[in-house]
Scaffold this motif. Structure first.
Motif, mmCIF file in Angstrom:
data_model
loop_
_atom_site.group_PDB
_atom_site.id
_atom_site.type_symbol
_atom_site.label_atom_id
_atom_site.label_comp_id
_atom_site.label_asym_id
_atom_site.label_seq_id
_atom_site.Cartn_x
_atom_site.Cartn_y
_atom_site.Cartn_z
ATOM 1 N N ARG A 1 0.718 -1.317 -0.060
ATOM 2 C CA ARG A 1 0.122 0.050 0.037
ATOM 3 C C ARG A 1 0.846 1.388 0.178
ATOM 4 O O ARG A 1 0.607 2.301 -0.630
ATOM 5 C CB ARG A 1 -1.049 -0.041 1.204
ATOM 6 N N ALA A 2 2.094 1.262 0.592
ATOM 7 C CA ALA A 2 2.877 2.157 0.730
ATOM 8 C C ALA A 2 3.483 2.772 -0.474
ATOM 9 O O ALA A 2 3.569 3.770 -1.193
ATOM 10 C CB ALA A 2 4.192 2.237 1.779
ATOM 11 N N ALA A 3 3.813 1.442 -1.268
ATOM 12 C CA ALA A 3 4.363 1.711 -2.735
ATOM 13 C C ALA A 3 3.383 2.050 -3.584
ATOM 14 O O ALA A 3 3.681 2.978 -4.413
ATOM 15 C CB ALA A 3 5.029 0.343 -3.204
ATOM 16 N N LEU A 4 2.213 1.646 -3.621
ATOM 17 C CA LEU A 4 0.908 2.127 -4.345
ATOM 18 C C LEU A 4 0.912 3.654 -4.109
ATOM 19 O O LEU A 4 0.566 4.287 -5.122
ATOM 20 C CB LEU A 4 -0.195 1.220 -4.136
ATOM 21 N N ALA A 5 0.917 4.159 -2.919
ATOM 22 C CA ALA A 5 0.545 5.506 -2.464
ATOM 23 C C ALA A 5 1.633 6.342 -3.195
ATOM 24 O O ALA A 5 1.382 7.533 -3.617
ATOM 25 C CB ALA A 5 0.608 5.753 -0.922
ATOM 26 N N ALA A 6 2.843 5.737 -3.248
ATOM 27 C CA ALA A 6 4.134 6.906 -4.063
ATOM 28 C C ALA A 6 3.808 6.889 -5.200
ATOM 29 O O ALA A 6 4.183 7.923 -5.669
ATOM 30 C CB ALA A 6 5.317 6.083 -3.646
ATOM 31 N N THR A 7 2.862 5.943 -6.070
ATOM 32 C CA THR A 7 2.606 6.173 -7.572
ATOM 33 C C THR A 7 1.486 6.912 -7.685
ATOM 34 O O THR A 7 1.116 6.826 -8.799
ATOM 35 C CB THR A 7 2.663 4.761 -8.198
ATOM 36 N N GLY A 8 0.448 7.085 -6.629
ATOM 37 C CA GLY A 8 -0.679 7.598 -7.017
ATOM 38 C C GLY A 8 -1.632 6.411 -7.098
ATOM 39 O O GLY A 8 -2.966 6.752 -7.482
ATOM 40 N N ALA A 9 -1.389 5.365 -6.891
ATOM 41 C CA ALA A 9 -2.218 4.098 -7.073
ATOM 42 C C ALA A 9 -3.188 3.937 -5.971
ATOM 43 O O ALA A 9 -4.382 3.538 -6.189
ATOM 44 C CB ALA A 9 -1.672 2.579 -7.463
ATOM 45 N N LEU A 10 -2.748 4.391 -4.908
ATOM 46 C CA LEU A 10 -3.507 4.296 -3.534
ATOM 47 C C LEU A 10 -4.021 5.705 -3.404
ATOM 48 O O LEU A 10 -3.631 6.408 -3.291
ATOM 49 C CB LEU A 10 -2.844 3.890 -2.464
ATOM 50 N N LEU A 11 -5.539 5.770 -3.480
ATOM 51 C CA LEU A 11 -6.221 6.874 -3.297
ATOM 52 C C LEU A 11 -6.658 7.259 -1.873
ATOM 53 O O LEU A 11 -7.266 6.442 -1.243
ATOM 54 C CB LEU A 11 -7.667 6.752 -4.184
ATOM 55 N N SER A 12 -6.270 8.240 -1.539
ATOM 56 C CA SER A 12 -6.555 8.470 0.042
ATOM 57 C C SER A 12 -7.932 9.111 0.108
ATOM 58 O O SER A 12 -8.340 9.151 1.502
ATOM 59 C CB SER A 12 -5.349 9.733 0.392
ATOM 60 N N ASP A 13 -8.656 9.582 -0.775
ATOM 61 C CA ASP A 13 -9.962 10.049 -0.827
ATOM 62 C C ASP A 13 -10.929 8.885 -1.156
ATOM 63 O O ASP A 13 -12.316 9.434 -1.550
ATOM 64 C CB ASP A 13 -10.285 11.380 -1.526
#
Length: 943
Positions: A685-697
């Motif tokens: 999830r951290a790696a996906l957040a770094a590429t914008g693949a994990l959506l915070s909203d």
């Protein structure tokens, strides 16, 4: 070498087995068949005469001297596919297939011929590798018509290898003028040639050299020539006024090799086995693009093989790898929609990555399946960069306005350049044929291509095959198709077309297929392409540009993972603490026969009319991890979702997201010397957040009102939503729903009765019976709707399944009436059979037996059709007779009656999905029935 071997016994055979997909193989097969021999032509496909149909380099400067090629050319010319010595690719594919079928040659595509199996007495068979693993076909004689004599080489025959290979890749441009002056002779150091092919169409061919790497087309040449298409198009459109507004519509899937290694033997005969012969440029030192010379050599080899053929006998062999490569961190099996992004994700996290791709390009359905549009799904992550590159390259290939959706060729180039730039080793035309598992963990894969079987050890594998091939070969638990009959989602066979001044495609459902079975894939491909055949030239503006090389396989196997996403999850808008991806779409089920789907699917679509209602949901990391297997991550549509949930969650954007999550998991696990399961979701999830693949909203949750608020809604516009939410509420909703049965609103009474039936309660059967008896045509819709919801059903048809669910015996006469209606609805007919089987009373049995007797006397069944999605295709009929008979036999068998003879004609059906179900319903041990389909199929050896 790896500690790996497999004992393989033959299960089928032919007097002459021809291996290869080129012109030489085509002529060899026809020549052997002309001598009265039973012939099997096998190869990886997807098309035969692949110099013309795959490389799209159909140059024929002189009239052919070979009789079989001459017949092919005449057939192509008769439908407008020959122009100034150039053969049209799609018309040649269809014509070649028709000629082979007319001659009675059996064809098996989607397999890699690995080795000739033989002994002192000569060749006994051919070892094949495919999605199903390894298969041995017995042979009376063998023709090696592979591109470079791969089977001869594998048997120890010496070859003279070139230092380099010259290859040419063809690119086709539409909306072209006549004057081609101004084109340069080379672009970026590569030779450039141009010629007119069809009116308004120009072929540009870029030619270059690459070091020989043991393959007919070096992987380096495949990459560089595809990447060069962008520069070639840019230069051509700038330098030549006639091409200023042209657009690249398609390219050769594989470059054409203009020289290959050559055998040191004298002539086509194998130096050791008297019943083995070679055909191809490698035998006589011909130019691989010389179609007539290839055909002449094929005819010679086919005739010799026919003369030397023996009766094929059962044989066995021990398959062993011929090479072992150095360990890599991550192997991606399948560079398709999810797999290509998985490879990028893994490489960008520092892993060494190798991709085995069975085709000739990466990107999957959007690049080679003819579906170059995004249909819903969720943006974000690495796919956004690919989309941006596709847009930029698309401008060079003709401009955004020239394409419906995006340019598939631009996306191929975008992936090619991205993968090469990140150091990913992509190996085209390799099939993963086995998996090595040690102590419950995947240790590597065994991959095959003609003449080669190699072992690739690795720390982790991403299964990007789309059909769960790696997971299945590793022994993971799998599901396949719907519970009622095992049928998976319908497949399509798309094509490229012109739509006015734009490059578009046609997409229609061609039927059903068992995508795990090469025989059935072959049948599906051959049927799908022939839908486009016309016995006369196409009118202007209706010409096919290309046949999509990939079948539109929407579904096959699914891995049973640590968590399996369901339709209920989707409808609730479920999110999970370990979400690594998302889904957004409607229930895009291409089926119309909801009587064969699950109760929930039928309720959602038929009863509630919610087929078009959009849902959003999360996908947990656990859905990527197959139960019981470590070191493996699902990176394709074969992840852990139920059959119902798959109908929403299979869009290209969402599969690309799954690929990124899988690639990240595999890389992080490999680099951390652990397994994806032990790694857990948080690092991913951290790696996906770094590429914008994990959506915070991301917020997809659907908050259902309280039951006392939902019940009144059954009388209004919100009835369809309220009914589903009351169903999900379970037992707590029963008493309020029973109260609604006395309401004044007929709509409220109907939805209350239907929802109660879904909860297994029979209090509302009176309403259901009334709808069926009166043939109530009311469809689910709100009062503000102006048209009926798609995929919905009138109340009387929905009532059929609901009455069966609650086992309402008093409904038997009404259901029997559905069976007796000569002008009845096809789906209602099958639904009534299934409902009577569920009720199971003596009266139900009598009604079913009476209907079975009428079928035996030849009573017809109604017609029904598959889906036409877009373009100028046509709707194809569904085989309602099969669905009626199989449902009837199943129902009668469950009630103790034996009517299996109703399926006698289906036990050897050419369709594997039908044949397998018929065998199952007949209680026949599948292992006792060898693959094949009757007299017209490959000779089945019965031991």
């Amino acid at each position: 070498m790896a500690d790996w071997s497999r004992q393989v016994a033959s299960t089928s055979g032919a007097e002459v087995v021809v291996c290869g997909c080129g012109t030489a193989a085509f002529s060899a097969a026809l020549a052997a068949r002309a001598e009265g021999r039973q012939v099997l032509l096998c190869g990886p496909g997807p098309a035969l005469v692949d110099e013309v149909t795959v490389s799209l380099a159909g140059d024929l400067p002189t009239s052919p001297t070979d009789e079989h090629l001459a017949r092919l050319v005449a057939r192509v010319e008769s439908v407008g596919g020959l122009r100034d010595g150039w053969l049209d690719g799609p018309l040649t594919e269809m014509a070649a297939d028709r000629l082979l079928a007319e001659a009675g040659v059996q064809v098996l595509l989607y397999v890699q011929p690995v080795a000739i199996v033989g002994g002192e007495a000569g060749a006994q068979g051919v070892l094949l590798a495919g999605k199903h693993g390894l298969e041995l076909v017995s042979a009376g004689s063998v023709v090696d018509a592979t591109a470079d004599g791969a089977l001869f080489a594998a048997s120890g025959v010496d070859f003279l290898a070139p230092e380099s290979v010259t290859v040419g890749r063809s690119a086709y441009l539409q909306f072209c003028g006549e004057d081609l002056r101004g084109l340069p002779d080379e672009v970026n150091g590569m030779a450039l040639a141009a010629r007119h092919t069809q009116p308004g169409e120009v072929r540009l061919t870029v030619t270059t050299d690459a070091p020989y790497d043991g393959l007919p087309v070096p992987d380096e040449a495949a990459v560089t020539t595809r990447a060069a298409v962008e520069a070639v198009a840019r230069v051509a459109r700038t330098a030549c006024p006639a091409l200023a507004t042209a657009a690249v519509s398609h390219t050769g899937h594989r470059p054409l090799a203009l020289n290959v290694r050559r055998t040191l033997t004298d002539g086509p005969a194998h130096p050791r086995w008297a019943n083995v012969f070679g055909a191809g440029a490698w035998v006589h030192g011909d130019r691989p693009g010389d179609l007539d010379r290839l055909a002449v050599g094929g005819t010679q080899a086919g005739a010799l093989a026919a003369a030397q053929a023996r009766q094929p006998m059962g044989c066995t062999t021990t398959a062993e790898v011929s090479a072992e490569r150095g360990t890599v961190d991550v192997v991606v099996a399948g560079g398709g929609t999810g797999g290509a992004v998985a490879a990028l994700a893994a490489a960008r996290l520092g892993a060494s990555v190798l991709v085995y791709e069975a085709g000739q390009f990466c990107g999957g359905i959007g690049t080679g399946g003819g579906i170059h549009v995004y249909y819903h799904g969720v943006r974000g992550g690495l796919q956004d960069g690919i989309d941006e590159a596709t847009e930029r390259i698309g401008e060079a290939l003709g401009g955004r306005e020239r394409f419906v959706g995006f340019s598939p060729e631009a996306k191929k180039i975008a992936f090619e350049c991205a993968l090469a730039g990140d150091g990913v080793d992509v190996r085209y035309e390799w099939t993963v044929a086995d998996v090595v598992v040690r102590d419950g963990r995947v240790a590597g894969v065994v991959a095959a291509r003609p003449g080669l079987l190699e072992y690739q050890p690795c720390a982790c594998v991403v299964d990007g095959t789309g059909d769960g091939d790696v997971a299945a070969l590793a022994g993971a638990p799998m599901t396949h198709g719907r519970d009622s009959d095992g049928v998976a989602h319908a497949y399509s066979q798309s094509c490229g077309t012109l739509q006015g001044e734009r490059i578009s495609f046609t997409n229609f459902d061609a039927g059903y297929v068992d995508a795990t079975d090469p025989d059935d894939l072959t049948r599906a491909r051959r049927f799908g392409i022939q839908v486009y055949w016309r016995d006369e030239p196409c009118p202007p503006g209706e010409r096919l540009l290309y046949l999509a090389p990939l079948l539109g396989l929407r579904q096959s196997r699914h891995a049973v993972t640590d968590y399996v996403v369901t339709l209920a999850d989707q409808s609730r808008g479920a999110s999970f603490a370990d979400d690594v991806a998302y889904g957004r779409c409607h229930y895009d089920n291409h089926a119309f026969d909801y009587e064969n789907e699950s109760d929930e699917a039928r309720f959602w679509c038929w009863t509630l009319g919610r087929w078009r209602d959009h849902m959003r949901h999360g996908v947990p990391y656990r859905s990527l991890l197959p139960q019981g297997i470590d070191g493996l991550v699902m990176g394709s549509r074969a992840l852990g979702v139920s059959h119902d949930a798959h109908m929403l969650f299979r869009m290209q954007r969402d599969m690309q997201r799954i690929g990124e999550a899988a690639g990240a998991a595999a890389a992080l696990a490999a680099r951390g010397a652990t397994t994806p399961r032990a790694l857990g979701a948080e690092p991913v999830r951290a790696a996906l957040a770094a590429t914008g693949a994990l959506l915070s909203d991301w917020d997809s949750a659907v908050v259902a009102p309280a039951i006392d608020e939902l019940v009144p809604a059954l009388a209004g516009d919100g009835a369809r939503t309220a009914s589903w939410q009351l169903y999900l509420a379970g037992a707590a909703a029963v008493e309020p729903l029973v109260g609604v049965l006395a309401a004044e609103s007929a709509q409220a009474r109907w939805y209350a009765a239907a929802t109660l039936a879904m909860l297994g309660r029979g209090e509302g059967v009176g309403e259901l019976r009334r709808a069926l008896a009166q043939r109530d045509e009311t469809r689910p819709m709100s009062t503000s709707d102006t048209h009926h919801a798609e995929r919905s059903a009138p109340r009387w048809k929905s009532a059929i399944g609901l009455l069966g669910q609650v086992g309402d015996r008093e409904a038997v006469p009404l259901l029997a009436g559905v069976l007796a209606d000569p002008a009845g609805d096809a789906d209602a007919l099958v639904g009534a059979v299934r409902a009577l089987g569920r009720i199971g009373s003596a009266e139900a049995l009598a009604a079913l037996e009476a209907y079975g007797e009428r079928l035996e006397t030849g009573e017809d069944v109604p017609e029904a059709y598959l889906q036409l999605s877009m373009g100028g295709g046509r709707r194809l009929p569904r085989d309602i007779a099969w669905f009626v008979r199989s449902a009837l036999v199943e129902a009668l068998s469950a009630l103790g009656a034996d009517h299996r003879h109703l399926l006698d004609g289906y036990l050897d059906d050419e369709r594997a999905w039908v044949r397998g179900r018929a065998v199952q319903l007949n209680d026949i041990d599948p292992a006792a029935r060898l693959r094949g389909s009757g007299e017209a199929a490959r000779l089945r050896l019965r031991h």
